[in-house]
Design a protein around this motif. Structure first.
Motif, PDB file in Angstrom:
ATOM      1  N   LEU A   8      12.385 -11.108  19.801  1.00  0.00           N
ATOM      2  CA  LEU A   8      11.238 -11.849  20.322  1.00  0.00           C
ATOM      3  C   LEU A   8      11.311 -13.257  19.752  1.00  0.00           C
ATOM      4  CD1 LEU A   8       8.573  -9.078  19.684  1.00  0.00           C
ATOM      5  CD2 LEU A   8       9.384  -9.843  21.939  1.00  0.00           C
ATOM      6  N   LEU A   9      11.121 -14.244  20.602  1.00  0.00           N
ATOM      7  CA  LEU A   9      11.246 -15.632  20.189  1.00  0.00           C
ATOM      8  C   LEU A   9       9.975 -16.388  20.546  1.00  0.00           C
ATOM      9  CD1 LEU A   9      14.083 -17.976  20.165  1.00  0.00           C
ATOM     10  CD2 LEU A   9      12.337 -18.600  21.801  1.00  0.00           C
ATOM     11  N   VAL A  10       9.419 -17.064  19.566  1.00  0.00           N
ATOM     12  CA  VAL A  10       8.302 -17.974  19.768  1.00  0.00           C
ATOM     13  C   VAL A  10       8.722 -19.283  19.122  1.00  0.00           C
ATOM     14  CG1 VAL A  10       5.896 -18.476  19.211  1.00  0.00           C
ATOM     15  CG2 VAL A  10       6.588 -16.139  19.777  1.00  0.00           C
ATOM     16  N   SER A  11       8.868 -20.312  19.939  1.00  0.00           N
ATOM     17  CA  SER A  11       9.330 -21.604  19.434  1.00  0.00           C
ATOM     18  C   SER A  11       8.303 -22.683  19.725  1.00  0.00           C
ATOM     19  CB  SER A  11      10.662 -21.965  20.090  1.00  0.00           C
ATOM     20  OG  SER A  11      11.110 -23.215  19.611  1.00  0.00           O
ATOM     21  N   PRO A  12       7.821 -23.358  18.700  1.00  0.00           N
ATOM     22  CA  PRO A  12       6.797 -24.384  18.914  1.00  0.00           C
ATOM     23  C   PRO A  12       7.317 -25.666  19.552  1.00  0.00           C
ATOM     24  CG  PRO A  12       7.359 -24.245  16.602  1.00  0.00           C
ATOM     25  CD  PRO A  12       8.098 -23.137  17.297  1.00  0.00           C
ATOM     26  N   VAL A  13       8.636 -25.897  19.537  1.00  0.00           N
ATOM     27  CA  VAL A  13       9.200 -27.119  20.118  1.00  0.00           C
ATOM     28  C   VAL A  13      10.334 -26.774  21.072  1.00  0.00           C
ATOM     29  CG1 VAL A  13       8.643 -28.546  18.106  1.00  0.00           C
ATOM     30  CG2 VAL A  13      10.890 -27.493  18.281  1.00  0.00           C
ATOM     31  N   HIS A  14      10.611 -27.695  21.948  1.00  0.00           N
ATOM     32  CA  HIS A  14      11.730 -27.571  22.876  1.00  0.00           C
ATOM     33  C   HIS A  14      12.950 -28.150  22.159  1.00  0.00           C
ATOM     34  CE1 HIS A  14      14.234 -27.814  26.356  1.00  0.00           C
ATOM     35  NE2 HIS A  14      13.280 -27.363  27.141  1.00  0.00           N
ATOM     36  N   ALA A  15      13.888 -27.304  21.746  1.00  0.00           N
ATOM     37  CA  ALA A  15      15.036 -27.759  20.957  1.00  0.00           C
ATOM     38  C   ALA A  15      16.156 -28.347  21.807  1.00  0.00           C
ATOM     39  CB  ALA A  15      15.588 -26.603  20.120  1.00  0.00           C
ATOM     40  N   ASP A  47       4.018 -20.427  21.174  1.00  0.00           N
ATOM     41  CA  ASP A  47       5.205 -20.894  21.891  1.00  0.00           C
ATOM     42  C   ASP A  47       4.947 -22.259  22.531  1.00  0.00           C
ATOM     43  OD1 ASP A  47       7.959 -20.056  22.798  1.00  0.00           O
ATOM     44  OD2 ASP A  47       7.046 -20.548  24.739  1.00  0.00           O
ATOM     45  N   ARG A  48       6.023 -23.007  22.739  1.00  0.00           N
ATOM     46  CA  ARG A  48       5.923 -24.348  23.298  1.00  0.00           C
ATOM     47  C   ARG A  48       5.332 -24.368  24.708  1.00  0.00           C
ATOM     48  NH1 ARG A  48      10.714 -22.209  23.356  1.00  0.00           N
ATOM     49  NH2 ARG A  48      12.162 -22.371  25.106  1.00  0.00           N
ATOM     50  N   TYR A  49       5.422 -23.266  25.450  1.00  0.00           N
ATOM     51  CA  TYR A  49       4.881 -23.218  26.809  1.00  0.00           C
ATOM     52  C   TYR A  49       3.488 -22.588  26.884  1.00  0.00           C
ATOM     53  CZ  TYR A  49       9.614 -24.413  28.235  1.00  0.00           C
ATOM     54  OH  TYR A  49      10.817 -25.041  28.398  1.00  0.00           O
TER      55      TYR A  49
END
Length: 173
Positions: A8-15, A47-49
């Motif tokens: 599971l991935l939760v990313s606050p920024v668009h890398a 998440d970023r979205y």
């Protein structure tokens, strides 16, 4: 049907902004999670979205880890897909010109969470940099599916139950 939630991935920024040759932006913190909070119509908390108007119709991406097999052992988090499953070809859930996407449910033990599959999550040129050379072309048609969560809930890494509630999407495929 029994599946496994591999990651599971939760990313606050668009890398992945700019040119792939320049490399990805540094991630500000850990993105791998043991569990995620899902919010209906909004996405994954943190998440970023999450709650972005432009992404509400496709805030969560589900991916089949078996699509990575041709590239050898690859960390599925490198695809930057939110929910990585083993045991079901998720690309078959996506909407196509001739039919809508499927309605499906995931339950990893904390109760069912429904999703409406929307469009394919097409790979980008970054896949050649982060996954393996040739992954950009090799993942076409296997890049996952962008979805809208229809329920609040929690998903966890590990065994899960996947139910396709709307078979119309799979009957045409």
């Amino acid at each position: 049907m029994r599946v496994e939630i591999v990651s599971l991935l939760v990313s606050p920024v668009h890398a992945f902004e700019g040119r792939p040759a320049d490399g990805p932006r540094p991630d500000p913190g850990p993105v791998s999670r043991e569990c995620v909070e899902v919010r209906a119509g909004l996405g994954l908390v943190g998440d970023r979205y999450f709650n972005h108007a432009a992404h509400r119709d496709a805030a969560v991406t589900v991916f089949d880890v078996d699509a990575l097999a041709p590239f050898g052992p690859v960390d599925p988090l490198l695809t930057r897909r939110n929910i990585v499953l083993r045991g079901f070809r998720v690309d078959d859930l996506a909407a196509r010109r001739d039919r809508p996407g499927a309605l499906f449910t995931l339950d990893s033990g904390d109760g069912p969470v429904r999703f409406q599959a929307r469009r394919p999550a097409n790979p980008c040129a970054w896949m050649d940099v982060t996954v393996a050379p040739g992954a950009f072309r090799g993942l076409r048609g296997r890049g996952g599916v962008r979805c809208v969560p229809l329920d609040d809930g929690v998903l966890r890494v590990g065994p899960a139950e996947l139910t396709v509630d709307s078979l119309s999407a799979l009957e045409a495929g």
